[in-house]
Scaffold this motif. Sequence first.
Motif, PDB file in Angstrom:
ATOM      1  N   LYS A   5     -13.005  75.669 -48.984  1.00  0.00           N
ATOM      2  CA  LYS A   5     -13.281  75.786 -50.055  1.00  0.00           C
ATOM      3  C   LYS A   5     -13.541  74.885 -50.633  1.00  0.00           C
ATOM      4  CE  LYS A   5     -12.275  81.011 -50.944  1.00  0.00           C
ATOM      5  NZ  LYS A   5     -11.769  81.443 -52.350  1.00  0.00           N
ATOM      6  N   GLU A   6     -12.329  73.666 -50.439  1.00  0.00           N
ATOM      7  CA  GLU A   6     -12.412  72.675 -51.418  1.00  0.00           C
ATOM      8  C   GLU A   6     -13.939  71.526 -50.978  1.00  0.00           C
ATOM      9  OE1 GLU A   6     -10.954  70.123 -53.827  1.00  0.00           O
ATOM     10  OE2 GLU A   6     -10.197  71.984 -54.057  1.00  0.00           O
ATOM     11  N   ALA A   7     -13.868  72.343 -49.676  1.00  0.00           N
ATOM     12  CA  ALA A   7     -15.265  71.371 -48.982  1.00  0.00           C
ATOM     13  C   ALA A   7     -16.362  71.237 -50.303  1.00  0.00           C
ATOM     14  CB  ALA A   7     -15.414  71.269 -47.652  1.00  0.00           C
TER      15      ALA A   7
ATOM     16  N   ALA B  84     -24.479  56.221 -43.260  1.00  0.00           N
ATOM     17  CA  ALA B  84     -25.763  56.874 -43.068  1.00  0.00           C
ATOM     18  C   ALA B  84     -25.895  57.868 -41.620  1.00  0.00           C
ATOM     19  CB  ALA B  84     -26.536  56.276 -43.675  1.00  0.00           C
ATOM     20  N   ARG B  85     -25.514  55.929 -40.884  1.00  0.00           N
ATOM     21  CA  ARG B  85     -26.028  56.205 -39.352  1.00  0.00           C
ATOM     22  C   ARG B  85     -24.664  57.333 -38.824  1.00  0.00           C
ATOM     23  NH1 ARG B  85     -29.246  52.650 -37.016  1.00  0.00           N
ATOM     24  NH2 ARG B  85     -29.691  50.791 -37.805  1.00  0.00           N
ATOM     25  N   ARG B  86     -23.220  57.540 -39.029  1.00  0.00           N
ATOM     26  CA  ARG B  86     -22.462  58.646 -38.991  1.00  0.00           C
ATOM     27  C   ARG B  86     -23.255  59.852 -39.255  1.00  0.00           C
ATOM     28  NH1 ARG B  86     -19.258  54.261 -40.521  1.00  0.00           N
ATOM     29  NH2 ARG B  86     -18.882  55.316 -42.635  1.00  0.00           N
ATOM     30  N   ALA B  87     -23.921  60.312 -40.162  1.00  0.00           N
ATOM     31  CA  ALA B  87     -23.988  60.767 -40.573  1.00  0.00           C
ATOM     32  C   ALA B  87     -25.386  61.246 -39.736  1.00  0.00           C
ATOM     33  CB  ALA B  87     -24.422  60.900 -42.074  1.00  0.00           C
ATOM     34  N   TYR B  88     -25.763  61.125 -39.717  1.00  0.00           N
ATOM     35  CA  TYR B  88     -27.613  60.778 -39.321  1.00  0.00           C
ATOM     36  C   TYR B  88     -26.537  61.684 -37.744  1.00  0.00           C
ATOM     37  CZ  TYR B  88     -31.471  59.784 -36.052  1.00  0.00           C
ATOM     38  OH  TYR B  88     -32.434  60.018 -35.209  1.00  0.00           O
TER      39      TYR B  88
ATOM     40  N   LEU C  52     -12.567  67.128 -45.264  1.00  0.00           N
ATOM     41  CA  LEU C  52     -12.192  68.538 -45.298  1.00  0.00           C
ATOM     42  C   LEU C  52     -13.106  69.358 -44.401  1.00  0.00           C
ATOM     43  CD1 LEU C  52     -12.044  68.261 -48.926  1.00  0.00           C
ATOM     44  CD2 LEU C  52     -10.274  68.706 -47.495  1.00  0.00           C
ATOM     45  N   TYR C  53     -14.192  69.530 -44.357  1.00  0.00           N
ATOM     46  CA  TYR C  53     -14.480  70.595 -43.545  1.00  0.00           C
ATOM     47  C   TYR C  53     -16.373  69.718 -43.039  1.00  0.00           C
ATOM     48  CZ  TYR C  53     -15.488  75.623 -41.489  1.00  0.00           C
ATOM     49  OH  TYR C  53     -14.886  76.762 -40.860  1.00  0.00           O
ATOM     50  N   GLY C  54     -16.549  69.723 -41.807  1.00  0.00           N
ATOM     51  CA  GLY C  54     -17.663  68.475 -41.109  1.00  0.00           C
ATOM     52  C   GLY C  54     -18.831  70.004 -41.103  1.00  0.00           C
TER      53      GLY C  54
ATOM     54  N   GLU D 193     -18.633  59.474 -52.338  1.00  0.00           N
ATOM     55  CA  GLU D 193     -17.407  59.672 -52.445  1.00  0.00           C
ATOM     56  C   GLU D 193     -16.698  60.990 -52.272  1.00  0.00           C
ATOM     57  OE1 GLU D 193     -15.179  57.087 -51.609  1.00  0.00           O
ATOM     58  OE2 GLU D 193     -16.597  55.877 -51.298  1.00  0.00           O
ATOM     59  N   ALA D 194     -18.072  62.068 -52.803  1.00  0.00           N
ATOM     60  CA  ALA D 194     -17.175  63.440 -53.190  1.00  0.00           C
ATOM     61  C   ALA D 194     -17.731  63.839 -51.662  1.00  0.00           C
ATOM     62  CB  ALA D 194     -18.021  64.640 -54.370  1.00  0.00           C
ATOM     63  N   ALA D 195     -18.820  63.437 -51.542  1.00  0.00           N
ATOM     64  CA  ALA D 195     -19.705  64.500 -50.294  1.00  0.00           C
ATOM     65  C   ALA D 195     -18.979  63.780 -48.799  1.00  0.00           C
ATOM     66  CB  ALA D 195     -21.118  63.574 -50.132  1.00  0.00           C
TER      67      ALA D 195
END
Length: 93
Positions: free
Chosen positions: A13-15, A66-70, A43-45, A35-37
């Motif tokens: 929910k917090e995520a 960005a690379r880590r998210a990718y 919290l919950y990936g 920062e929020a993303a």
Amino acid sequence: APDPQMTPQERRKEAQREMARARELLVRDSEAAFEAARKATRLYGTPAAYALLGLTACRVGKEQAARRAYKKLEGKSRDGLVRACREKGITLE
């Protein structure tokens, strides 16, 4: 880091709240949106959280984030992130 006393449901929910905040901030404050993303992914990936993290990271020029998210994404989400980052001069592939 998330509060270790939070239940998985509370973290989710917090995520979700942080993702909504990031989307709202995206048009006016990319750094705060990033920062929020980032908080949402910690919290919950979920794939949606990582897609938003990648987009905001590209907008603020944070190539490593960005690379880590990718790496956490697949398919259309990954392709969309590649295009969004390319527009900002960041190559993920």
